[in-house]
Design a protein around this motif. Sequence first.
Motif, PDB file in Angstrom:
ATOM      1  N   ASP B 147       0.998  -1.387  -0.393  1.00 37.21           N
ATOM      2  CA  ASP B 147       0.286  -0.077  -0.130  1.00 37.21           C
ATOM      3  C   ASP B 147       0.838   1.262   0.092  1.00 37.21           C
ATOM      4  O   ASP B 147       0.765   2.410  -0.306  1.00 37.21           O
ATOM      5  CB  ASP B 147      -0.625   0.015   1.259  1.00 37.21           C
ATOM      6  CG  ASP B 147      -1.770   1.421   1.145  1.00 37.21           C
ATOM      7  OD1 ASP B 147      -2.892   0.905   0.718  1.00 37.21           O
ATOM      8  OD2 ASP B 147      -1.294   2.098   2.174  1.00 37.21           O
ATOM      9  N   LEU B 148       2.135   1.486   1.313  1.00 36.31           N
ATOM     10  CA  LEU B 148       2.802   1.969   1.174  1.00 36.31           C
ATOM     11  C   LEU B 148       3.967   2.885  -0.657  1.00 36.31           C
ATOM     12  O   LEU B 148       3.802   3.848  -1.178  1.00 36.31           O
ATOM     13  CB  LEU B 148       3.557   1.936   2.076  1.00 36.31           C
ATOM     14  CG  LEU B 148       4.149   3.470   2.702  1.00 36.31           C
ATOM     15  CD1 LEU B 148       4.108   4.928   3.068  1.00 36.31           C
ATOM     16  CD2 LEU B 148       5.541   2.963   3.559  1.00 36.31           C
ATOM     17  N   ASP B 149       3.952   1.347  -1.306  1.00 32.93           N
ATOM     18  CA  ASP B 149       4.860   1.786  -2.251  1.00 32.93           C
ATOM     19  C   ASP B 149       3.206   2.446  -3.524  1.00 32.93           C
ATOM     20  O   ASP B 149       4.134   2.859  -4.366  1.00 32.93           O
ATOM     21  CB  ASP B 149       4.676   0.541  -2.508  1.00 32.93           C
ATOM     22  CG  ASP B 149       6.224   0.236  -2.219  1.00 32.93           C
ATOM     23  OD1 ASP B 149       6.743   0.859  -1.545  1.00 32.93           O
ATOM     24  OD2 ASP B 149       6.851  -1.762  -2.147  1.00 32.93           O
ATOM     25  N   ARG B 151       1.170   4.052  -2.590  1.00 28.72           N
ATOM     26  CA  ARG B 151       1.278   5.832  -2.546  1.00 28.72           C
ATOM     27  C   ARG B 151       2.168   6.573  -3.024  1.00 28.72           C
ATOM     28  O   ARG B 151       2.232   8.142  -3.683  1.00 28.72           O
ATOM     29  CB  ARG B 151       0.682   5.282  -0.996  1.00 28.72           C
ATOM     30  CG  ARG B 151      -0.497   5.363  -0.591  1.00 28.72           C
ATOM     31  CD  ARG B 151       0.013   5.536   1.341  1.00 28.72           C
ATOM     32  NE  ARG B 151      -1.180   4.304   1.646  1.00 28.72           N
ATOM     33  CZ  ARG B 151      -2.522   5.654   2.337  1.00 28.72           C
ATOM     34  NH1 ARG B 151      -1.897   6.615   2.785  1.00 28.72           N
ATOM     35  NH2 ARG B 151      -2.839   5.178   2.920  1.00 28.72           N
ATOM     36  N   ILE B 152       3.883   6.294  -2.423  1.00 30.74           N
ATOM     37  CA  ILE B 152       4.861   6.355  -3.125  1.00 30.74           C
ATOM     38  C   ILE B 152       4.700   6.850  -4.525  1.00 30.74           C
ATOM     39  O   ILE B 152       4.624   7.717  -5.572  1.00 30.74           O
ATOM     40  CB  ILE B 152       5.528   5.763  -2.668  1.00 30.74           C
ATOM     41  CG1 ILE B 152       5.875   6.192  -1.008  1.00 30.74           C
ATOM     42  CG2 ILE B 152       7.214   6.677  -2.936  1.00 30.74           C
ATOM     43  CD1 ILE B 152       6.668   5.022  -0.641  1.00 30.74           C
TER      44      ILE B 152
END
Lengths: 159, 159
Positions: B147-149, B151-152
């Motif tokens: 998920d973070l990736d 977003r990034i």
Amino acid sequence: MSTPARGGTAALAPRDQPPGSRERLFGIGVAAARAGVSERALRYYQQLGLITPSGRTPGGLRRYSQDDLARVARIRQLQTLLGLNLDEIAVVLRNEDRLAEIRLAYHRQLTSDADRRELLRESLTLQQDLRVTVEAKRSAIEGFLADLDARIARTRSLL
Amino acid sequence: MSTPARGGTAALAPRDQPPGSRERLFGIGVAAARAGVSERALRYYQQLGLITPSGRTPGGLRRYSQDDLARVARIRQLQTLLGLNLDEIAVVLRNEDRLAEIRLAYHRQLTSDADRRELLRESLTLQQDLRVTVEAKRSAIEGFLADLDARIARTRSLL
DNA sequence: CCAAGACATGACGTTAACGTCAAGGTCAGA
DNA sequence: TCTGACCTTGACGTTAACGTCATGTCTTGG
């Protein structure tokens, strides 16, 4: 403190239900139950600036939206999964909030191009920092798990 | 509480240095520094039964061995990586200790076959329980990271 | 309109995991 | 042998993250 007249100058008052999107709002009791935390925790999070219920009744009762609940879930996730404390979580959430704002501003072109790029870079950095710690944690857990599996195998071999 | 006479009936006293393996022992100050925790934490862990320094000087000063330090590292790992509290950690460590004992007993055949199998099964179960929670944590972190990736990536695309 | 919940806002209590201080013992080196 | 650094136990203090009253207000079904 005078109780604001209901239906008075309602121009800026948050509408209870924007006619189009049927946003269900919950009282703190239901919200806490759904989020799996205590009412006290919700008030405490608010006190620390982590969440603000998206509405209040004219009488002052908190009203939580679905998004609010998602935010609480996020808090719990950062807490239990990454072991961050509430102050650290505040930083992460503030960053995510800013990113959301930037996205809005991006479409509506409310800010200058330079400003947006600046904010974007800053947010990106914060996200990447977070990624580093999460990645470290992941590999650590992976090692832990491999080790544990080896132990289990050795134990099995004794049976 | 009489101070045990030094050099008295030393038959069962833990030898200071088994002549073959040159086991370096550390005072609590050095041990704490090497383990990256405070002296207070070491005493506290001992109070909770998580560790016992493998020796004491005749005067009563704690002496920690390398294995003791490894044990402290394990405690910290279970604490920060898995988020277990010290009581839960005690359970895990006790299980690991028992497994080690069983392994010894296995070679020396000190216990009955049935007893060993029983203990082995019990330990195996505990290890598998732990594995389940660790695995859950791993997949949760993996999801978080994905998920973070995402977003990034989205943030990057705005630049 | 009115009672019964649900809720608001203090304010004090609780627990885990140590921190810190006091009043001494212990130990290694000069 | 003696000093200074290191260590002991005991006791009280601290911080985060809430729990738990107490007291008064809001809301809603009947």
